[in-house]
Design an enzyme around this catalytic site. Structure first.
Site, PDB file in Angstrom:
ATOM      1  N   ARG A  26       0.823  -1.220   0.000  1.00 12.33           N
ATOM      2  CA  ARG A  26       0.000   0.000   0.000  1.00 12.33           C
ATOM      3  C   ARG A  26       0.858   1.273   0.000  1.00 12.33           C
ATOM      4  O   ARG A  26       0.508   2.260   0.646  1.00 12.33           O
ATOM      5  CB  ARG A  26      -0.927   0.031   1.232  1.00 12.33           C
ATOM      6  CG  ARG A  26      -2.023  -0.999   1.208  1.00 12.33           C
ATOM      7  CD  ARG A  26      -3.255  -0.440   0.508  1.00 12.33           C
ATOM      8  NE  ARG A  26      -4.333  -1.403   0.530  1.00 12.33           N
ATOM      9  CZ  ARG A  26      -5.428  -1.263   1.265  1.00 12.33           C
ATOM     10  NH1 ARG A  26      -5.596  -0.213   2.018  1.00 12.33           N
ATOM     11  NH2 ARG A  26      -6.366  -2.179   1.215  1.00 12.33           N
ATOM     12  N   ARG A  30      -3.592   6.843   0.863  1.00 12.33           N
ATOM     13  CA  ARG A  30      -4.094   8.064   1.495  1.00 12.33           C
ATOM     14  C   ARG A  30      -3.146   8.745   2.469  1.00 12.33           C
ATOM     15  O   ARG A  30      -3.369   9.877   2.854  1.00 12.33           O
ATOM     16  CB  ARG A  30      -5.419   7.752   2.210  1.00 12.33           C
ATOM     17  CG  ARG A  30      -6.562   7.587   1.235  1.00 12.33           C
ATOM     18  CD  ARG A  30      -7.802   7.076   1.918  1.00 12.33           C
ATOM     19  NE  ARG A  30      -7.589   5.719   2.386  1.00 12.33           N
ATOM     20  CZ  ARG A  30      -8.553   4.924   2.820  1.00 12.33           C
ATOM     21  NH1 ARG A  30      -9.796   5.359   2.897  1.00 12.33           N
ATOM     22  NH2 ARG A  30      -8.300   3.697   3.205  1.00 12.33           N
ATOM     23  N   ARG A  39      -6.809  11.695  -5.906  1.00 11.88           N
ATOM     24  CA  ARG A  39      -8.014  10.952  -5.517  1.00 11.88           C
ATOM     25  C   ARG A  39      -9.221  11.901  -5.482  1.00 11.88           C
ATOM     26  O   ARG A  39     -10.303  11.551  -5.959  1.00 11.88           O
ATOM     27  CB  ARG A  39      -7.744  10.316  -4.162  1.00 11.88           C
ATOM     28  CG  ARG A  39      -8.906   9.818  -3.369  1.00 11.88           C
ATOM     29  CD  ARG A  39      -9.397   8.477  -3.846  1.00 11.88           C
ATOM     30  NE  ARG A  39     -10.460   8.004  -2.977  1.00 11.88           N
ATOM     31  CZ  ARG A  39     -11.660   8.552  -2.915  1.00 11.88           C
ATOM     32  NH1 ARG A  39     -11.962   9.584  -3.667  1.00 11.88           N
ATOM     33  NH2 ARG A  39     -12.562   8.071  -2.079  1.00 11.88           N
ATOM     34  N   ASP A  76      -6.808  -2.497  -7.272  1.00 11.19           N
ATOM     35  CA  ASP A  76      -7.303  -3.128  -6.056  1.00 11.19           C
ATOM     36  C   ASP A  76      -7.583  -4.598  -6.327  1.00 11.19           C
ATOM     37  O   ASP A  76      -7.859  -4.973  -7.470  1.00 11.19           O
ATOM     38  CB  ASP A  76      -8.586  -2.448  -5.570  1.00 11.19           C
ATOM     39  CG  ASP A  76      -8.856  -2.808  -4.117  1.00 11.19           C
ATOM     40  OD1 ASP A  76      -8.286  -2.157  -3.230  1.00 11.19           O
ATOM     41  OD2 ASP A  76      -9.585  -3.782  -3.868  1.00 11.19           O
ATOM     42  N   TYR A 153     -14.783 -11.457   0.477  1.00 12.65           N
ATOM     43  CA  TYR A 153     -15.496 -10.219   0.136  1.00 12.65           C
ATOM     44  C   TYR A 153     -16.734 -10.499  -0.708  1.00 12.65           C
ATOM     45  O   TYR A 153     -17.773  -9.853  -0.551  1.00 12.65           O
ATOM     46  CB  TYR A 153     -14.560  -9.261  -0.612  1.00 12.65           C
ATOM     47  CG  TYR A 153     -13.503  -8.660   0.292  1.00 12.65           C
ATOM     48  CD1 TYR A 153     -13.810  -7.567   1.105  1.00 12.65           C
ATOM     49  CD2 TYR A 153     -12.217  -9.177   0.365  1.00 12.65           C
ATOM     50  CE1 TYR A 153     -12.857  -7.007   1.942  1.00 12.65           C
ATOM     51  CE2 TYR A 153     -11.257  -8.629   1.198  1.00 12.65           C
ATOM     52  CZ  TYR A 153     -11.579  -7.546   1.988  1.00 12.65           C
ATOM     53  OH  TYR A 153     -10.635  -7.002   2.824  1.00 12.65           O
TER      54      TYR A 153
HETATM   55  O1  CP3 Z   1       0.031  -1.344  -2.601  1.00  9.56           O
HETATM   56  C1  CP3 Z   1      -0.297  -0.410  -3.352  1.00  9.56           C
HETATM   57  O2  CP3 Z   1       0.065   0.759  -3.179  1.00  9.56           O
HETATM   58  C2  CP3 Z   1      -1.130  -0.731  -4.592  1.00  9.56           C
HETATM   59  C3  CP3 Z   1      -2.534  -0.537  -4.475  1.00  9.56           C
HETATM   60  C4  CP3 Z   1      -3.421  -1.437  -3.630  1.00  9.56           C
HETATM   61  C5  CP3 Z   1      -4.653  -0.973  -3.095  1.00  9.56           C
HETATM   62  N1  CP3 Z   1      -5.295  -2.042  -2.530  1.00  9.56           N
HETATM   63  C6  CP3 Z   1      -5.132   0.399  -3.195  1.00  9.56           C
HETATM   64  C7  CP3 Z   1      -6.241   0.853  -2.337  1.00  9.56           C
HETATM   65  C8  CP3 Z   1      -3.299  -2.795  -3.293  1.00  9.56           C
HETATM   66  C9  CP3 Z   1      -2.165  -3.759  -3.554  1.00  9.56           C
HETATM   67  C10 CP3 Z   1      -4.510  -3.165  -2.607  1.00  9.56           C
HETATM   68  C11 CP3 Z   1      -4.784  -4.542  -2.141  1.00  9.56           C
HETATM   69  C12 CP3 Z   1      -5.983  -4.809  -1.334  1.00  9.56           C
HETATM   70  N2  CP3 Z   1      -7.231  -4.242  -1.420  1.00  9.56           N
HETATM   71  C13 CP3 Z   1      -6.051  -5.833  -0.348  1.00  9.56           C
HETATM   72  C14 CP3 Z   1      -4.925  -6.784   0.016  1.00  9.56           C
HETATM   73  C15 CP3 Z   1      -3.884  -6.149   0.835  1.00  9.56           C
HETATM   74  C16 CP3 Z   1      -4.295  -5.865   2.242  1.00  9.56           C
HETATM   75  O3  CP3 Z   1      -4.298  -4.679   2.596  1.00  9.56           O
HETATM   76  O4  CP3 Z   1      -4.553  -6.813   2.976  1.00  9.56           O
HETATM   77  C17 CP3 Z   1      -7.357  -5.813   0.203  1.00  9.56           C
HETATM   78  C18 CP3 Z   1      -7.873  -6.707   1.301  1.00  9.56           C
HETATM   79  C19 CP3 Z   1      -8.103  -4.820  -0.493  1.00  9.56           C
HETATM   80  C20 CP3 Z   1      -9.557  -4.460  -0.326  1.00  9.56           C
HETATM   81  C21 CP3 Z   1      -9.744  -3.044   0.018  1.00  9.56           C
HETATM   82  N3  CP3 Z   1      -9.524  -2.004  -0.858  1.00  9.56           N
HETATM   83  C22 CP3 Z   1     -10.105  -2.476   1.276  1.00  9.56           C
HETATM   84  C23 CP3 Z   1     -10.476  -3.281   2.508  1.00  9.56           C
HETATM   85  C24 CP3 Z   1     -10.065  -1.080   1.126  1.00  9.56           C
HETATM   86  C25 CP3 Z   1     -10.257  -0.064   2.230  1.00  9.56           C
HETATM   87  C26 CP3 Z   1     -11.462   0.749   2.108  1.00  9.56           C
HETATM   88  C27 CP3 Z   1     -11.356   1.989   2.974  1.00  9.56           C
HETATM   89  O5  CP3 Z   1     -12.000   2.962   2.575  1.00  9.56           O
HETATM   90  O6  CP3 Z   1     -10.635   1.991   3.976  1.00  9.56           O
HETATM   91  C28 CP3 Z   1      -9.700  -0.801  -0.202  1.00  9.56           C
HETATM   92  C29 CP3 Z   1      -9.582   0.541  -0.846  1.00  9.56           C
HETATM   93  C30 CP3 Z   1      -8.229   0.949  -1.288  1.00  9.56           C
HETATM   94  N4  CP3 Z   1      -7.418   0.178  -2.087  1.00  9.56           N
HETATM   95  C31 CP3 Z   1      -7.574   2.183  -1.018  1.00  9.56           C
HETATM   96  C32 CP3 Z   1      -6.328   2.128  -1.677  1.00  9.56           C
HETATM   97  C33 CP3 Z   1      -5.284   3.216  -1.730  1.00  9.56           C
HETATM   98  C34 CP3 Z   1      -8.151   3.350  -0.223  1.00  9.56           C
HETATM   99  C35 CP3 Z   1      -9.391   3.905  -0.836  1.00  9.56           C
HETATM  100  C36 CP3 Z   1      -9.351   5.353  -1.269  1.00  9.56           C
HETATM  101  O7  CP3 Z   1      -8.304   5.909  -1.637  1.00  9.56           O
HETATM  102  O8  CP3 Z   1     -10.438   5.918  -1.282  1.00  9.56           O
END
Ligand code: CP3
Length: 354
Positions: A26, A30, A39, A76, A153
């Protein structure tokens, strides 16, 4: 073409490197003000992820700011179930939500493997755009969720603490869960192969929730399908091998099993000693990890000390086989300056040791 800085790829292949390469799960997100700006401009997370130019811009942000040794595709894991027609959205404060979760036998039977070059074409376009913009400075990592993590999910319809619906299906109707996992495994294989064809130079499978399974169930419902994917992946691209990293959060107790799934590298969370893991499996795989992301809140001196402890724990510095990372994704409230200190310490300290 070989990246100019291929330290990360060489460490994954357990070749000698001049220092320990580092990237962070990640790393684009944010906690970076420049990410929040893009974003906001795009309006929603999915609008950002679906726009190749914007996805490329945020992929490069942490690489340029911190001098990391690899870029990871901005996307994602949930794009795959979205492409299966489940209707993904991100609701502020609630996380991901699926409009049509998989909660009936009929829904399971109607699941299909999406074509990565049509339904997920925006991801492949982003990969090509990022490779162009990176101009071979560092390698680009592609990724996907594991079949089990995606199933969590898809069945729950969003995030969950106890995986009630998923585990109930596993114990009550294992045949249905196996059917979902089989579709997911085929979908992920096609999706990762399309990413490899589009230009990613390594791939990581995120099994974020595999560690929530009981012993035995993990092997049957998660690892089996991860192995199936690994054996179906293209091994080379452009004449170079494409290493595979498997990250199972909470999977430290099963690393000997994971080391047999065909992956080149095992990603570990902070509950495991890298040194102990190396003794048991590192003649077969490289290791990635594993600093607690919360250590980034302890101030610079503590962060630097913790980074050194992780490097020393792996030991055998100089013989290759260690990619530095956090044990899970970077937390949203992390200060970018603390990440800069971490990357600096990993590079400087490991260079002395190598
Ligand atoms: O690593 C990186 O920088 C690449 C991008 C990346 C994202 N998600 C961007 C993201 C990667 C590799 C992921 C993987 C991901 N997504 C996983 C596996 C890794 C882990 O953290 O265990 C999982 C379980 C997800 C599912 C997911 N996507 C969740 C639970 C959320 C959070 C929602 C929230 O609002 O908190 C996301 C959203 C997400 N994916 C964000 C980012 C930067 C944040 C959302 C935003 O910017 O609005």
């Amino acid at each position: 073409m070989k990246p100019i800085n291929d330290t990360f790829l060489r460490a994954l292949r357990r070749e000698k490197t001049e220092y320990t390469p580092v990237w962070l799960m990640r790393q684009a997100g944010r906690y970076l003000p420049e990410y929040r700006k893009v974003r906001e401009r795009m309006g929603s997370f999915m609008a950002l992820a679906r726009n190749p130019e914007a996805a490329c811009e945020v992929t490069l942000q942490p690489v340029e700011r911190f001098g990391l040794d690899a870029a990871i595709l901005f996307s994602d894991i949930l794009t795959v179930p979205d492409a299966m027609g489940l209707g993904l959205s991100f609701v502020a404060g609630e996380g991901p939500v699926f409009a049509r979760p998989v909660q009936s036998e009929e829904a399971v039977r109607s699941l299909y493997v999406p074509d990565p070059n049509t339904e997920l074409r925006y991801v492949m376009d982003a990969v090509r755009e990022i490779r162009r913009a990176l101009a071979d400075r560092v390698p680009l990592i592609g990724f996907s969720g594991s079949p089990f993590t995606l199933a969590c999910y898809m069945i729950e319809g969003g995030s969950s603490k106890d995986f009630y619906a998923t585990k109930r299906m596993m114990y009550e109707r294992p045949d249905l869960l196996h059917r979902i996992l089989d579709v997911n495994a085929r979908a992920v294989t096609d999706y990762l192969n399309a990413q490899i064809e589009a230009g990613v130079q390594a791939v990581q499978i995120f099994d974020t929730w595999g560690g929530a399974l009981a012993h035995g169930k993990y092997q049957e419902f998660s690892l089996k399908y991860v192995s199936q994917i690994v054996s179906g992946l293209k091994k080379t691209s452009d004449g170079e091998s494409v290493p595979v990293i498997v990250f199972t959060k909470g999977g430290g107790i099963w690393i000997e099993d994971i080391a047999r799934c065909g992956a080149d590298c095992i990603g570990l969370d902070w509950t495991v000693s890298l040194g102990t893991a190396r003794q048991s499996v590192a003649d077969r795989v490289s290791l990635q990890g594993n600093m607690d992301p919360m250590a980034l809140f302890a101030g610079e001196a503590a962060i630097r000390a913790e980074a050194r402890r992780v490097i020393d724990d792996f030991g055998a510095v100089g013989s290759g086989g260690h990619v530095f990372n956090l044990g899970h994704g970077i937390a949203q409230k992390t200060e970018p300056e603390m990440v800069a200190a971490l990357v600096d310490e990993v590079h400087a300290y490991s260079r002395i040791k190598h």
